[in-house]
Motif scaffolding. Structure first.
Motif: not given
Length: 419
Positions: A279-286, A325-331
């Motif tokens: 629900q959170c780890y590596y979840v897009d939007g977190m 900075h970098d941010y990343y997300t995944d989906k």
DNA sequence: CGTCCACGTCTAC
DNA sequence: TAGACCTGGACGG
């Protein structure tokens, strides 16, 4: 995959696959492994496994023979041997035919069958370790999944330990107290209770009883607590219908165990159920921030008072290379989005772009950049973006939030296999 | 082809 | 508290 649930699933895998199988000869180690040789050889033995937190213990049991003397004389084992294994970042077991040995099979047990089969401890990165004649590591605490009562009691009775001076998200990785919790579990657990990750651990834990008062409650059902999310009011995170933090350290990992083999079975590298469970780890939007040890902490909402705050916090920062900075997300397959509200404090830089994703500068991490580089800078947060896809990760920056966040989608989805 | 990232410990300065 | 220890997949150029 190796956090408590995966280690336990690995033990179940061994017991299932090796039930009734007779192994023979010496235990073999790959040439490249720096772990100790396993001084065990036996004409006929069986293998069983058990797990405790983030360790698996294999027990090699010699089968009875009519002539024990002969056996011993020949250097064959007549007593069982335990081998305690830690999986590092990439360990897992596989049981295959001899000609299908996986790459990086560093410790192997050969069956006595004709088309011989082999139980292998596979570990690409070799961060895993094993100890022949081993015992559960002494400074690791009780298993959060299968020794819940003692795990709980140990934490509650040691809150004066300075280990609890740190932010709760970092304490959750301390195996002396939270044996079995790892990076994805700490994110999922804190997320369920809406606990800011960088709140002092003692603050969150004190007041909890050694007895779990929520014991007989119905199984945690998982509703996606979403209704409550956005309100700016931080609800009380101390305990919900799902139980308090210590109880979730027990139930959340068990949910993963209950997902079944899918979560673990390397054979079917199908992590779709597991990814859908997150629900959170590596979840897009977190959001995500490097903690004081350089590990990425995923969360939603307020980071909490002890957040590394740019400057010096450590690795994350060090890794930072130059500016940016970098941010990343995944989906993930299941779309879950939800940007954040409450991101008070830090405003990240924002970008205005709309369509093309743009990236930013990057930061370096220890692992990657290793050694020499270091620099300054901060880390911070992440934001949403992208849609669909299934596996993949993406990085990108985003604005810190509010207004408009709707979408900017970028053009890319990820695909992994090449065409 | 180069960079960044990864479900975790270990240990040395 | 900072590297060390490793390989490989996803991305970016």
């Amino acid at each position: 995959m190796p956090e408590g649930p995966e280690l336990h699933l690995a033990s179940l895998y061994v017991n299932k696959m090796c039930a009734g199988v007779v192994f023979t000869g010496p235990v073999r180690k790959s040439e490249v492994s720096k772990n100790p040789d396993v001084p065990f050889t036996c004409e006929a033995y069986r293998i069983t496994a058990a797990s405790r937190g983030k360790e698996v213990k294999l027990t090699l049991t010699p089968m009875k023979s009519d002539d024990p003397k002969e056996r011993v004389k020949a250097g064959q084992a007549d007593q069982p041997m335990d081998i305690v294994i830690r999986f590092g970042m990439s360990g897992y077991f596989r049981f295959t035919t001899e000609d299908e040995l996986p790459k990086h099979a560093h410790l192997r047990f050969y069956s006595k069958e004709t088309p011989c089969r082999v139980l292998s401890f596979v570990d690409a990165r070799r961060f895993g370790s094993w100890q022949p004649n081993g015992t559960w590591q002494s400074d690791r605490g009780p298993c959060v999944m299968f020794e819940y009562e003692s795990f709980r009691e140990k934490v509650v009775s040691h809150l004066s330990d300075r280990a609890f001076d740190k932010p709760i998200c970092e304490v959750l990785l301390n195996q002396k107290y939270f044996n079995g919790i790892g990076n994805y579990l700490r994110a999922e657990i804190l997320f369920r209770l809406n606990i800011p990750p960088f709140v002092p651990a003692r603050t969150v834990l004190e007041g909890l009883e050694s007895e779990d008062l929520s014991e007989n409650k119905k199984p945690v059902k998982n509703e996606t607590t979403d209704t409550k999310t956005s309100d700016g009011a931080k609800q009380k995170w101390v305990k919900g219908e799902t139980g308090d933090l210590l109880r979730l350290c027990h139930t959340v990992p068990l949910e993963v165990v209950n997902l079944g083999g899918k979560g673990y079975d390397p054979q079917k590298t199908d992590y779709s159920d597991f990814k859908a469970w997150l629900q959170c780890y590596y979840v897009d939007g977190m959001k995500s921030i490097g903690d004081h040890n350089g590990r990425t902490m995923w969360f939603k909402g307020d980071p909490g008072p002890m957040a590394p705050k740019d400057s010096k916090s450590t690795k994350a920062k060090k890794r930072a290379k130059k500016d940016g900075h970098d941010y990343y997300t995944d989906k993930k397959k299941v779309a879950r989005k939800r940007s954040e509200s409450t991101s008070k404090k830090k405003v990240v830089k924002q970008e205005t772009v709309t369509k093309t994703p743009k990236k930013e500068k990057k930061a370096r991490t220890k692992e990657a950049g290793t050694k020499r580089r270091k620099a300054e800078n901060s880390r911070e947060v992440t934001a949403p973006q992208h849609e669909k896809g299934s596996t993949a990760r993406r990085r990108k920056s985003s604005s810190a939030e509010p207004a408009a966040g709707p979408q900017r989608r970028s053009g890319r989805v990820t695909r992994q296999n090449s065409k």
